[in-house]
Write a protein that holds these residues in place. Structure first.
Motif, PDB file in Angstrom:
ATOM      1  N   GLY A  98       0.590  -1.504   0.176  1.00  0.00           N
ATOM      2  CA  GLY A  98      -0.399   0.064  -0.048  1.00  0.00           C
ATOM      3  C   GLY A  98       0.922   1.819  -0.123  1.00  0.00           C
ATOM      4  N   PHE A  99       0.197   2.802  -0.395  1.00  0.00           N
ATOM      5  CA  PHE A  99       1.259   3.063  -0.722  1.00  0.00           C
ATOM      6  C   PHE A  99       0.044   4.865  -0.041  1.00  0.00           C
ATOM      7  CE2 PHE A  99       3.272   0.319  -4.022  1.00  0.00           C
ATOM      8  CZ  PHE A  99       5.041   0.828  -3.476  1.00  0.00           C
ATOM      9  N   GLY A 100      -0.809   4.672   0.723  1.00  0.00           N
ATOM     10  CA  GLY A 100      -1.666   5.357   1.460  1.00  0.00           C
ATOM     11  C   GLY A 100      -2.859   5.989   0.195  1.00  0.00           C
ATOM     12  N   ASN A 101      -3.158   7.225   0.224  1.00  0.00           N
ATOM     13  CA  ASN A 101      -3.725   8.351  -0.917  1.00  0.00           C
ATOM     14  C   ASN A 101      -3.276   8.726  -1.743  1.00  0.00           C
ATOM     15  OD1 ASN A 101      -2.139   9.856   0.947  1.00  0.00           O
ATOM     16  ND2 ASN A 101      -4.462  10.486   1.252  1.00  0.00           N
ATOM     17  N   ARG A 102      -1.648   8.371  -1.996  1.00  0.00           N
ATOM     18  CA  ARG A 102      -0.754   9.047  -2.861  1.00  0.00           C
ATOM     19  C   ARG A 102      -1.243   9.141  -3.919  1.00  0.00           C
ATOM     20  NH1 ARG A 102       4.837   6.834  -0.797  1.00  0.00           N
ATOM     21  NH2 ARG A 102       3.519   7.002   1.427  1.00  0.00           N
ATOM     22  N   TYR A 110      -5.881   0.216  -6.730  1.00  0.00           N
ATOM     23  CA  TYR A 110      -7.074   0.625  -5.311  1.00  0.00           C
ATOM     24  C   TYR A 110      -5.690  -0.785  -4.234  1.00  0.00           C
ATOM     25  CZ  TYR A 110     -10.966  -2.964  -6.129  1.00  0.00           C
ATOM     26  OH  TYR A 110     -11.354  -3.780  -6.105  1.00  0.00           O
ATOM     27  N   HIS A 111      -6.123   0.084  -3.377  1.00  0.00           N
ATOM     28  CA  HIS A 111      -5.367  -1.101  -2.155  1.00  0.00           C
ATOM     29  C   HIS A 111      -6.622  -1.283  -1.459  1.00  0.00           C
ATOM     30  CE1 HIS A 111      -2.643  -1.976   1.442  1.00  0.00           C
ATOM     31  NE2 HIS A 111      -2.612  -2.411   0.885  1.00  0.00           N
ATOM     32  N   CYS A 112      -7.029  -2.276  -0.518  1.00  0.00           N
ATOM     33  CA  CYS A 112      -7.432  -2.382   0.329  1.00  0.00           C
ATOM     34  C   CYS A 112      -9.242  -1.428   0.124  1.00  0.00           C
ATOM     35  CB  CYS A 112      -7.297  -1.794   1.399  1.00  0.00           C
ATOM     36  SG  CYS A 112      -5.924  -3.201   2.230  1.00  0.00           S
ATOM     37  N   GLU A 115     -10.058   4.541  -1.751  1.00  0.00           N
ATOM     38  CA  GLU A 115      -9.812   5.329  -1.577  1.00  0.00           C
ATOM     39  C   GLU A 115      -7.542   5.396  -0.777  1.00  0.00           C
ATOM     40  OE1 GLU A 115     -11.158   8.985  -0.876  1.00  0.00           O
ATOM     41  OE2 GLU A 115     -12.862   7.136  -2.284  1.00  0.00           O
ATOM     42  N   GLN A 116      -6.870   4.080  -1.022  1.00  0.00           N
ATOM     43  CA  GLN A 116      -6.120   4.056  -0.916  1.00  0.00           C
ATOM     44  C   GLN A 116      -5.025   3.070  -2.164  1.00  0.00           C
ATOM     45  OE1 GLN A 116      -5.513   1.690   2.951  1.00  0.00           O
ATOM     46  NE2 GLN A 116      -6.442   3.203   3.777  1.00  0.00           N
ATOM     47  N   ARG A 117      -4.162   3.725  -2.569  1.00  0.00           N
ATOM     48  CA  ARG A 117      -3.399   2.861  -4.114  1.00  0.00           C
ATOM     49  C   ARG A 117      -2.415   2.517  -3.266  1.00  0.00           C
ATOM     50  NH1 ARG A 117      -6.243   6.484  -5.359  1.00  0.00           N
ATOM     51  NH2 ARG A 117      -6.423   8.259  -6.862  1.00  0.00           N
ATOM     52  N   GLY A 118      -2.631   1.428  -4.561  1.00  0.00           N
ATOM     53  CA  GLY A 118      -1.075   0.345  -4.149  1.00  0.00           C
ATOM     54  C   GLY A 118      -1.419  -1.103  -5.146  1.00  0.00           C
TER      55      GLY A 118
END
Length: 161
Positions: A98-102, A110-112, A115-118
């Protein structure tokens, strides 16, 4: 953490770089990453210029992610042939990175949550029945599509392509 292994030439024995400077840079990058596996590229590289050199290396059109992975896989198969073990295990894992919301990171799905990138990294490593790792056999990176994103848009943004 400090890595003791620095003989990258045996892991990448048959990788051919079109320019010897790329080969030299590659082994410097590998040494830096091995010495600080828990650090970001910026922190592991040790300086701003070294980090920029690493990013330039990996975005160079003459550097193939697939060729680097294939070379590691071939070296792993050779180690498997010579391993002193009754069994060789092929251990698979999928890791969620995951890279958060960057939003500026190219190629991230999306990740999880949306709203989160990954990305998802699926790896298969070889190990002896005594638990001694021999190396990477296979690795694939996946990103999850956002609603409304076409398959063509996703394929254009796959990491490492």
């Amino acid at each position: 953490m400090t890595a003791e292994y620095t003989n990258w030439e045996t892991e990448f024995v048959d990788v051919k770089f079109v320019d010897q400077r790329l080969k030299s840079r590659f082994f410097k990058i590998m040494d830096a990453f091995a010495a600080a596996p828990d650090k970001s590229t910026w922190a592991a590289a040790g300086s701003r210029s070294s980090a920029k050199a690493a990013y330039r290396f990996f975005s160079n059109k003459d550097v193939s992610r697939d060729e680097l992975l294939d070379s590691v896989s071939r070296a792993t198969v050779e180690k498997m042939k010579h391993a002193d073990a009754d069994w060789i295990l092929a251990i698979q894992d999928t890791t969620s990175v995951g890279f958060g919301n960057r939003k500026a990171i190219k190629g991230m799905g999306y990740h999880c949550s949306t709203e989160q990138r990954g990305m998802l990294v699926h790896s298969c490593i070889a190990a002896t029945d005594q638990g001694i790792p021999l190396g990477l056999l296979y690795q694939e990176i996946h990103t999850r599509m956002y609603a409304g994103m076409t398959l063509e848009q996703k394929m254009k943004n796959v990491p490492g392509q």
